[in-house]
Design a protein around this motif. Sequence first.
Motif, mmCIF file in Angstrom:
data_model
loop_
_atom_site.group_PDB
_atom_site.id
_atom_site.type_symbol
_atom_site.label_atom_id
_atom_site.label_comp_id
_atom_site.label_asym_id
_atom_site.label_seq_id
_atom_site.Cartn_x
_atom_site.Cartn_y
_atom_site.Cartn_z
ATOM 1 N N ILE A 28 7.722 26.245 -57.644
ATOM 2 C CA ILE A 28 6.720 25.118 -56.925
ATOM 3 C C ILE A 28 5.484 25.582 -57.243
ATOM 4 C CG2 ILE A 28 5.967 24.104 -54.888
ATOM 5 C CD1 ILE A 28 8.784 24.296 -53.843
ATOM 6 N N LEU A 29 5.074 26.883 -56.765
ATOM 7 C CA LEU A 29 3.463 27.294 -57.041
ATOM 8 C C LEU A 29 3.252 27.134 -58.489
ATOM 9 C CD1 LEU A 29 3.361 30.574 -54.492
ATOM 10 C CD2 LEU A 29 2.319 27.997 -54.261
ATOM 11 N N VAL A 30 4.065 27.833 -59.597
ATOM 12 C CA VAL A 30 3.654 27.615 -60.881
ATOM 13 C C VAL A 30 3.685 26.299 -61.267
ATOM 14 C CG1 VAL A 30 4.680 28.245 -62.981
ATOM 15 C CG2 VAL A 30 4.618 30.213 -61.154
ATOM 16 N N ALA A 31 4.455 25.364 -61.044
ATOM 17 C CA ALA A 31 4.515 24.094 -61.323
ATOM 18 C C ALA A 31 3.099 23.445 -61.120
ATOM 19 C CB ALA A 31 5.599 23.070 -60.833
ATOM 20 N N MET B 224 0.628 24.413 -46.440
ATOM 21 C CA MET B 224 1.403 23.205 -47.057
ATOM 22 C C MET B 224 3.022 23.645 -46.996
ATOM 23 S SD MET B 224 0.945 22.501 -51.007
ATOM 24 C CE MET B 224 2.418 22.791 -52.103
ATOM 25 N N TYR B 225 3.417 22.461 -46.591
ATOM 26 C CA TYR B 225 4.709 22.496 -46.298
ATOM 27 C C TYR B 225 5.813 22.414 -47.797
ATOM 28 C CZ TYR B 225 9.332 20.739 -44.823
ATOM 29 O OH TYR B 225 10.814 20.688 -44.551
ATOM 30 N N ARG B 226 6.569 23.451 -47.843
ATOM 31 C CA ARG B 226 7.557 23.170 -49.022
ATOM 32 C C ARG B 226 8.964 23.130 -48.391
ATOM 33 N NH1 ARG B 226 3.682 26.956 -50.898
ATOM 34 N NH2 ARG B 226 4.747 28.752 -50.285
ATOM 35 N N LEU B 227 9.687 22.502 -49.190
ATOM 36 C CA LEU B 227 11.198 22.275 -48.764
ATOM 37 C C LEU B 227 12.048 23.564 -49.154
ATOM 38 C CD1 LEU B 227 12.816 20.278 -47.428
ATOM 39 C CD2 LEU B 227 13.536 19.503 -49.919
ATOM 40 N N ALA B 228 11.677 24.263 -50.003
ATOM 41 C CA ALA B 228 12.548 25.429 -50.644
ATOM 42 C C ALA B 228 12.456 26.596 -49.506
ATOM 43 C CB ALA B 228 11.711 26.002 -52.110
ATOM 44 N N ASN B 229 13.567 27.240 -49.667
ATOM 45 C CA ASN B 229 13.607 28.425 -48.937
ATOM 46 C C ASN B 229 13.862 29.624 -49.697
ATOM 47 O OD1 ASN B 229 13.547 27.090 -46.175
ATOM 48 N ND2 ASN B 229 15.757 26.703 -46.561
ATOM 49 N N ILE B 230 14.350 29.544 -50.895
ATOM 50 C CA ILE B 230 14.612 30.606 -51.711
ATOM 51 C C ILE B 230 13.111 31.083 -52.327
ATOM 52 C CG2 ILE B 230 15.816 31.467 -53.904
ATOM 53 C CD1 ILE B 230 17.804 29.055 -52.965
ATOM 54 N N LYS B 231 13.193 32.452 -52.666
ATOM 55 C CA LYS B 231 11.857 33.010 -53.004
ATOM 56 C C LYS B 231 11.605 32.260 -54.507
ATOM 57 C CE LYS B 231 9.505 37.197 -53.617
ATOM 58 N NZ LYS B 231 9.699 38.981 -53.769
ATOM 59 N N SER B 232 12.513 32.271 -55.516
ATOM 60 C CA SER B 232 12.438 32.094 -56.660
ATOM 61 C C SER B 232 12.066 30.537 -56.607
ATOM 62 C CB SER B 232 13.581 32.171 -57.730
ATOM 63 O OG SER B 232 14.471 31.480 -57.088
ATOM 64 N N ALA B 233 12.576 29.618 -55.997
ATOM 65 C CA ALA B 233 12.167 28.364 -55.909
ATOM 66 C C ALA B 233 10.805 27.973 -55.349
ATOM 67 C CB ALA B 233 13.298 27.461 -55.066
ATOM 68 N N LYS B 234 10.317 28.692 -54.492
ATOM 69 C CA LYS B 234 8.985 28.841 -54.026
ATOM 70 C C LYS B 234 7.962 29.182 -55.138
ATOM 71 C CE LYS B 234 9.862 29.879 -48.995
ATOM 72 N NZ LYS B 234 9.684 31.071 -47.976
ATOM 73 N N LYS B 235 8.195 30.228 -55.846
ATOM 74 C CA LYS B 235 7.392 30.537 -56.978
ATOM 75 C C LYS B 235 7.439 29.410 -58.113
ATOM 76 C CE LYS B 235 6.846 33.946 -60.404
ATOM 77 N NZ LYS B 235 7.044 34.953 -61.277
#
Length: 90
Positions: free
Chosen positions: A14-17, A1-12
């Motif tokens: 996205i997953l939590v949301a 899955m493509y995610r725009l975020a590069n920062i680790k906390s932002a990726k997390k």
Amino acid sequence: MYRLANIKSAKKRILVAQTKTERNKSIRSSVKTAIKKVEAAVAANDKEAASAALVSATSVISKAESKGVYHKNNASRKIARLAKLVNSIA
């Protein structure tokens, strides 16, 4: 899955949301199903089935409220409308 975020906390985030969204969808769906069961029993003019379905629906809605899926006023409004509907059966 493509995610725009590069920062680790932002990726997390996205997953939590995504996880919470799926959980909330499931709970909302079960609430809708419970409401439909009450409405179907009322439409069939079956007082006993409607009362039993109301008890079940009240429980499901209250659990959804306690998990933060619905606001307390929204949940109590849903319960009140269903109770009024069941009480309308002569």
